[in-house]
Design a protein around this motif. Structure first.
Motif, PDB file in Angstrom:
ATOM      1  N   GLU A   1       0.825  -1.209   0.000  1.00 35.65           N
ATOM      2  CA  GLU A   1       0.000   0.000   0.000  1.00 35.65           C
ATOM      3  C   GLU A   1       0.861   1.262   0.000  1.00 35.65           C
ATOM      4  OE1 GLU A   1      -2.355  -0.725   3.480  1.00 35.65           O
ATOM      5  OE2 GLU A   1      -3.788  -2.005   2.387  1.00 35.65           O
ATOM      6  N   GLN A   2       1.964   1.242   0.730  1.00 30.63           N
ATOM      7  CA  GLN A   2       2.865   2.399   0.756  1.00 30.63           C
ATOM      8  C   GLN A   2       3.520   2.594  -0.617  1.00 30.63           C
ATOM      9  OE1 GLN A   2       2.227   4.056   3.591  1.00 30.63           O
ATOM     10  NE2 GLN A   2       1.077   2.166   3.872  1.00 30.63           N
ATOM     11  N   PHE A   3       3.892   1.483  -1.234  1.00 30.45           N
ATOM     12  CA  PHE A   3       4.473   1.524  -2.579  1.00 30.45           C
ATOM     13  C   PHE A   3       3.459   2.109  -3.563  1.00 30.45           C
ATOM     14  CE2 PHE A   3       5.673  -0.561  -6.639  1.00 30.45           C
ATOM     15  CZ  PHE A   3       6.983  -0.125  -6.732  1.00 30.45           C
ATOM     16  N   ALA A   4       2.215   1.637  -3.487  1.00 31.15           N
ATOM     17  CA  ALA A   4       1.161   2.143  -4.371  1.00 31.15           C
ATOM     18  C   ALA A   4       0.923   3.632  -4.127  1.00 31.15           C
ATOM     19  CB  ALA A   4      -0.128   1.355  -4.161  1.00 31.15           C
ATOM     20  N   TYR A   5       0.962   4.064  -2.876  1.00 27.01           N
ATOM     21  CA  TYR A   5       0.793   5.488  -2.551  1.00 27.01           C
ATOM     22  C   TYR A   5       1.881   6.324  -3.240  1.00 27.01           C
ATOM     23  CZ  TYR A   5       0.742   9.793   0.168  1.00 27.01           C
ATOM     24  OH  TYR A   5       0.725  11.117   0.533  1.00 27.01           O
ATOM     25  N   LEU A   6       3.128   5.863  -3.133  1.00 27.39           N
ATOM     26  CA  LEU A   6       4.238   6.575  -3.773  1.00 27.39           C
ATOM     27  C   LEU A   6       4.058   6.621  -5.289  1.00 27.39           C
ATOM     28  CD1 LEU A   6       7.044   7.916  -3.818  1.00 27.39           C
ATOM     29  CD2 LEU A   6       8.024   5.604  -3.799  1.00 27.39           C
ATOM     30  N   ILE A   7       3.695   5.502  -5.877  1.00 22.64           N
ATOM     31  CA  ILE A   7       3.497   5.431  -7.331  1.00 22.64           C
ATOM     32  C   ILE A   7       2.402   6.402  -7.762  1.00 22.64           C
ATOM     33  CG2 ILE A   7       2.763   3.938  -9.239  1.00 22.64           C
ATOM     34  CD1 ILE A   7       5.657   3.494  -7.904  1.00 22.64           C
ATOM     35  N   ASN A   8       1.301   6.415  -7.036  1.00 26.24           N
ATOM     36  CA  ASN A   8       0.201   7.324  -7.380  1.00 26.24           C
ATOM     37  C   ASN A   8       0.597   8.783  -7.224  1.00 26.24           C
ATOM     38  OD1 ASN A   8      -1.700   5.413  -8.237  1.00 26.24           O
ATOM     39  ND2 ASN A   8      -2.263   4.961  -6.123  1.00 26.24           N
ATOM     40  N   LYS A   9       1.401   9.094  -6.223  1.00 33.39           N
ATOM     41  CA  LYS A   9       1.893  10.471  -6.066  1.00 33.39           C
ATOM     42  C   LYS A   9       2.768  10.860  -7.259  1.00 33.39           C
ATOM     43  CE  LYS A   9       0.511  12.462  -2.324  1.00 33.39           C
ATOM     44  NZ  LYS A   9      -0.351  13.639  -2.391  1.00 33.39           N
TER      45      LYS A   9
ATOM     46  N   MET B   1      13.606 -14.268  -5.570  1.00 31.50           N
ATOM     47  CA  MET B   1      13.420 -12.980  -4.903  1.00 31.50           C
ATOM     48  C   MET B   1      12.544 -12.090  -5.778  1.00 31.50           C
ATOM     49  SD  MET B   1      17.237 -12.430  -3.395  1.00 31.50           S
ATOM     50  CE  MET B   1      16.877 -10.849  -2.683  1.00 31.50           C
ATOM     51  N   PRO B   2      11.450 -11.588  -5.207  1.00 30.87           N
ATOM     52  CA  PRO B   2      10.590 -10.716  -6.003  1.00 30.87           C
ATOM     53  C   PRO B   2      11.115  -9.282  -6.017  1.00 30.87           C
ATOM     54  CG  PRO B   2       9.634 -11.048  -3.840  1.00 30.87           C
ATOM     55  CD  PRO B   2      10.896 -11.875  -3.887  1.00 30.87           C
ATOM     56  N   TYR B   3      11.120  -8.683  -7.178  1.00 29.72           N
ATOM     57  CA  TYR B   3      11.452  -7.278  -7.349  1.00 29.72           C
ATOM     58  C   TYR B   3      10.311  -6.634  -8.115  1.00 29.72           C
ATOM     59  CZ  TYR B   3      16.274  -8.484  -6.159  1.00 29.72           C
ATOM     60  OH  TYR B   3      17.395  -8.922  -5.522  1.00 29.72           O
ATOM     61  N   VAL B   4       9.896  -5.480  -7.678  1.00 32.55           N
ATOM     62  CA  VAL B   4       8.840  -4.758  -8.361  1.00 32.55           C
ATOM     63  C   VAL B   4       9.422  -3.430  -8.837  1.00 32.55           C
ATOM     64  CG1 VAL B   4       6.541  -3.734  -8.185  1.00 32.55           C
ATOM     65  CG2 VAL B   4       7.079  -5.808  -6.886  1.00 32.55           C
ATOM     66  N   LEU B   5       9.285  -3.184 -10.128  1.00 37.20           N
ATOM     67  CA  LEU B   5       9.705  -1.919 -10.714  1.00 37.20           C
ATOM     68  C   LEU B   5       8.465  -1.166 -11.170  1.00 37.20           C
ATOM     69  CD1 LEU B   5      12.626  -3.120 -13.029  1.00 37.20           C
ATOM     70  CD2 LEU B   5      12.841  -1.939 -10.851  1.00 37.20           C
ATOM     71  N   ALA B   6       8.474   0.129 -10.990  1.00 45.43           N
ATOM     72  CA  ALA B   6       7.391   0.974 -11.491  1.00 45.43           C
ATOM     73  C   ALA B   6       8.023   2.159 -12.206  1.00 45.43           C
ATOM     74  CB  ALA B   6       6.505   1.447 -10.348  1.00 45.43           C
ATOM     75  N   GLY B   7       7.315   2.678 -13.186  1.00 45.10           N
ATOM     76  CA  GLY B   7       7.840   3.772 -13.994  1.00 45.10           C
ATOM     77  C   GLY B   7       8.572   3.242 -15.205  1.00 45.10           C
TER      78      GLY B   7
ATOM     79  N   ASN C   1       9.073   9.384 -15.968  1.00 45.60           N
ATOM     80  CA  ASN C   1      10.494   9.719 -16.053  1.00 45.60           C
ATOM     81  C   ASN C   1      11.297   9.183 -14.875  1.00 45.60           C
ATOM     82  OD1 ASN C   1      10.388  11.254 -18.523  1.00 45.60           O
ATOM     83  ND2 ASN C   1       9.123  12.662 -17.357  1.00 45.60           N
ATOM     84  N   THR C   2      10.697   8.249 -14.157  1.00 47.98           N
ATOM     85  CA  THR C   2      11.299   7.704 -12.944  1.00 47.98           C
ATOM     86  C   THR C   2      11.276   6.180 -13.018  1.00 47.98           C
ATOM     87  OG1 THR C   2      10.426   9.580 -11.684  1.00 47.98           O
ATOM     88  CG2 THR C   2      11.051   7.660 -10.412  1.00 47.98           C
ATOM     89  N   VAL C   3      12.132   5.561 -12.249  1.00 42.61           N
ATOM     90  CA  VAL C   3      12.015   4.124 -11.999  1.00 42.61           C
ATOM     91  C   VAL C   3      12.086   3.951 -10.486  1.00 42.61           C
ATOM     92  CG1 VAL C   3      14.486   3.658 -12.316  1.00 42.61           C
ATOM     93  CG2 VAL C   3      12.840   1.807 -12.517  1.00 42.61           C
ATOM     94  N   VAL C   4      11.143   3.188  -9.960  1.00 38.37           N
ATOM     95  CA  VAL C   4      11.078   2.912  -8.531  1.00 38.37           C
ATOM     96  C   VAL C   4      11.222   1.410  -8.352  1.00 38.37           C
ATOM     97  CG1 VAL C   4       9.710   3.158  -6.428  1.00 38.37           C
ATOM     98  CG2 VAL C   4       9.490   4.861  -8.245  1.00 38.37           C
ATOM     99  N   LEU C   5      12.109   1.013  -7.474  1.00 37.29           N
ATOM    100  CA  LEU C   5      12.364  -0.400  -7.188  1.00 37.29           C
ATOM    101  C   LEU C   5      11.900  -0.713  -5.772  1.00 37.29           C
ATOM    102  CD1 LEU C   5      13.781  -3.197  -7.582  1.00 37.29           C
ATOM    103  CD2 LEU C   5      15.876  -2.097  -6.781  1.00 37.29           C
ATOM    104  N   TRP C   6      11.092  -1.768  -5.639  1.00 40.47           N
ATOM    105  CA  TRP C   6      10.693  -2.286  -4.327  1.00 40.47           C
ATOM    106  C   TRP C   6      11.253  -3.694  -4.236  1.00 40.47           C
ATOM    107  CZ3 TRP C   6       5.187  -4.397  -3.083  1.00 40.47           C
ATOM    108  CH2 TRP C   6       5.123  -4.791  -1.750  1.00 40.47           C
ATOM    109  N   CYS C   7      12.037  -3.953  -3.207  1.00 39.63           N
ATOM    110  CA  CYS C   7      12.653  -5.268  -3.091  1.00 39.63           C
ATOM    111  C   CYS C   7      12.852  -5.651  -1.636  1.00 39.63           C
ATOM    112  CB  CYS C   7      13.979  -5.312  -3.835  1.00 39.63           C
ATOM    113  SG  CYS C   7      15.218  -4.165  -3.207  1.00 39.63           S
ATOM    114  N   ASN C   8      13.287  -6.873  -1.448  1.00 43.81           N
ATOM    115  CA  ASN C   8      13.603  -7.422  -0.149  1.00 43.81           C
ATOM    116  C   ASN C   8      14.952  -8.105  -0.293  1.00 43.81           C
ATOM    117  OD1 ASN C   8      13.694  -9.247   2.153  1.00 43.81           O
ATOM    118  ND2 ASN C   8      11.518  -8.835   2.390  1.00 43.81           N
ATOM    119  N   GLU C   9      15.671  -8.207   0.779  1.00 43.52           N
ATOM    120  CA  GLU C   9      17.006  -8.807   0.705  1.00 43.52           C
ATOM    121  C   GLU C   9      16.997 -10.332   0.649  1.00 43.52           C
ATOM    122  OE1 GLU C   9      18.065  -8.799   5.441  1.00 43.52           O
ATOM    123  OE2 GLU C   9      18.442  -7.015   4.260  1.00 43.52           O
TER     124      GLU C   9
END
Length: 159
Positions: free
Chosen positions: A58-66, A100-106, A80-88
């Protein structure tokens, strides 16, 4: 700072590795790290981990929507951005680095395709970091230990 051009790179780290943070705001008063080491057969722990991960999503989605709401050029700041959400880790209770799941947006200004799901078997995160650096105009072919980096990602299997 991204919207007004003060910086082009930002990082958010919610906590340090092995932190004992609890997530009462997500309905989980237990410590995340302790929960992450419970076995897969512990349905209560799995449910709590899902609640915590849902909160992060939800926090990731909030950032993406902003980012999507801020006009920039012919598109949005997200375009014009790339946002990466990941876990170690791929899985906390076994400390595996597999799957390992990685989510990229933008789209990093058109460098990356959007709305695409890929399974990259045997790929290393260093290769992803090379791809991200190249998406920002940094011409490198390796990052970190060269033994663990073969260059930018090439999709092996697309779903």
């Amino acid at each position: 700072s991204l919207a007004c051009g003060l910086t082009r790179v930002a990082s958010i780290q919610w906590s340090r590795s092995v932190s004992q943070v609890a997530h009462p705001w997500a309905g989980v008063p237990d410590r995340h790290h302790d929960l992450s080491h419970e076995g897969d057969d512990n349905a209560s722990a799995v449910e709590k981990i899902v609640k915590i991960n849902r909160w992060y999503a939800e926090q990731f989605a909030y950032l993406i929507n902003k980012l999507k709401s801020i006009p920039e050029g012919d598109g949005t700041l997200l375009d014009n951005t790339v946002v990466l959400w990941c876990n170690e880790l791929g899985k906390g209770n076994s400390h595996t680095r597999d799957n390992m799941p990685y989510v990229l947006a933008g789209s990093a200004g058109g460098f990356l395709k959007q709305k695409e799901y890929m399974i990259l078997d045997q790929s290393r995160h260093n290769d992803l970091l090379v791809s991200l650096a190249q998406s920002m105009g940094v011409q490198i072919d390796t990052i970190g230990n060269p033994d663990f980096c073969s260059g930018p990602l090439t999709p092996i299997h697309r779903v």
